[in-house]
Scaffold this active site. Structure first.
Site, PDB file in Angstrom:
ATOM      1  N   ARG A 194      -0.643  -8.679  12.983  1.00  0.00           N
ATOM      2  CA  ARG A 194      -1.164  -7.898  12.285  1.00  0.00           C
ATOM      3  C   ARG A 194      -2.223  -8.385  11.171  1.00  0.00           C
ATOM      4  NH1 ARG A 194       4.156  -5.148  10.363  1.00  0.00           N
ATOM      5  NH2 ARG A 194       2.634  -3.494   9.687  1.00  0.00           N
TER       6      ARG A 194
ATOM      7  N   LYS B  27       1.064  -1.673  -0.400  1.00  0.00           N
ATOM      8  CA  LYS B  27      -0.188   0.105  -0.216  1.00  0.00           C
ATOM      9  C   LYS B  27       0.483   1.645   0.016  1.00  0.00           C
ATOM     10  CE  LYS B  27      -2.558  -0.718   3.569  1.00  0.00           C
ATOM     11  NZ  LYS B  27      -2.364  -1.399   4.313  1.00  0.00           N
TER      12      LYS B  27
ATOM     13  N   ARG C   4      -9.438   1.932   9.385  1.00  0.00           N
ATOM     14  CA  ARG C   4      -9.216   0.415   9.334  1.00  0.00           C
ATOM     15  C   ARG C   4     -10.131  -0.210  10.500  1.00  0.00           C
ATOM     16  NH1 ARG C   4      -3.556   1.261   8.865  1.00  0.00           N
ATOM     17  NH2 ARG C   4      -1.523  -0.658   9.540  1.00  0.00           N
TER      18      ARG C   4
ATOM     19  N   ARG D 127      10.975  -7.346   4.494  1.00  0.00           N
ATOM     20  CA  ARG D 127      11.273  -6.334   5.435  1.00  0.00           C
ATOM     21  C   ARG D 127      11.804  -5.897   6.217  1.00  0.00           C
ATOM     22  NH1 ARG D 127       5.174  -2.369   4.917  1.00  0.00           N
ATOM     23  NH2 ARG D 127       5.507  -3.041   6.281  1.00  0.00           N
TER      24      ARG D 127
ATOM     25  N   ARG E 165      11.955  -1.734  11.124  1.00  0.00           N
ATOM     26  CA  ARG E 165      10.740  -1.787  11.865  1.00  0.00           C
ATOM     27  C   ARG E 165      10.113  -2.337  12.517  1.00  0.00           C
ATOM     28  NH1 ARG E 165       5.292  -0.086   7.407  1.00  0.00           N
ATOM     29  NH2 ARG E 165       4.316  -1.017   9.869  1.00  0.00           N
TER      30      ARG E 165
END
Ligand code: AMP
Length: 190
Positions: A144, A13, A88, A127, A133
């Protein structure tokens, strides 16, 4: 143009939203980015957000709605925007609709980036290694995805019923996905 981009974590996204917003000359508003900045600045909001984000949980709707309500009042967003990571939850979507209705605005299109779960986990773990992160460990990634499935996925039907949803196949190279996204957006607004 007013756009909400939907899709599970890891669907791409952020990358796609930035590119589309640049091409359409509208601001890209990512709640995740705003929150990561607030955490880095150790602002009051950042301090509240940190533990939710580290666990892969959503922040309470109230906090996000205050943040978005304030942000969307800025002149930058007067002639359109691309929302990424918001709404969300169903209450967030309903609150957004009222917020927009006050200004006689509505969402024109909601592209949904679709990617299989296995591919999402593979991408998110990759990632995690590259960006470091703190919400990209395997346990948090699974959390998540579960949070997306229970709390955010219902928005797909919400926007489908409003006839603004458009599905975009999100697998393949970023360039390929972008071509599909761009075509979907152009086809809908043409
Ligand atoms: P993202 O970069 O969009 O994946 O967002 C990172 C994290 O920020 C999420 O896992 C949530 O903890 C928090 N967050 C971002 N947007 C929202 C939202 N609209 N509602 C609640 N929490 C959010």
């Amino acid at each position: 143009m007013r756009i909400v981009i939907l899709g599970p974590p890891g669907a791409g996204k952020g990358t796609q939203a930035k590119r589309l917003a640049a091409e359409l000359s509208i601001p890209h508003l990512s709640t995740g980015e705003l929150l990561r900045r607030a955490v880095a600045d150790q602002s009051e909001l950042g301090q509240k957000a940190k533990s939710f984000m580290e666990r892969g949980e959503l922040l309470p709707d109230r906090l996000i709605l205050d943040l978005i309500g304030e942000e969307l009042r800025k002149k930058t967003y007067a002639s359109g925007f691309l929302l990424d990571g918001f709404p969300r939850t169903a209450p967030q979507a309903e609150a957004l609709e009222s917020l927009l209705a006050e200004r006689d605005w509505k969402i024109d299109i909601v592209p949904l980036l679709q990617v299989e779960d296995q591919e999402l986990v593979r991408r998110l773990l990759g990632r995690a290694r590259i960006e470091g992160r703190s919400d990209d460990t395997e346990e948090v990634i699974r959390r998540r995805l579960a949070v997306y499935n229970t709390q955010t996925r219902p928005l797909v039907d919400y926007y489908r019923q409003k006839n603004v949803l458009t599905e975009v196949h999100g697998q393949g190279t970023p360039d390929l996905v972008y071509d599909r996204l761009r075509l979907a957006v152009k086809a809908t607004v043409a």
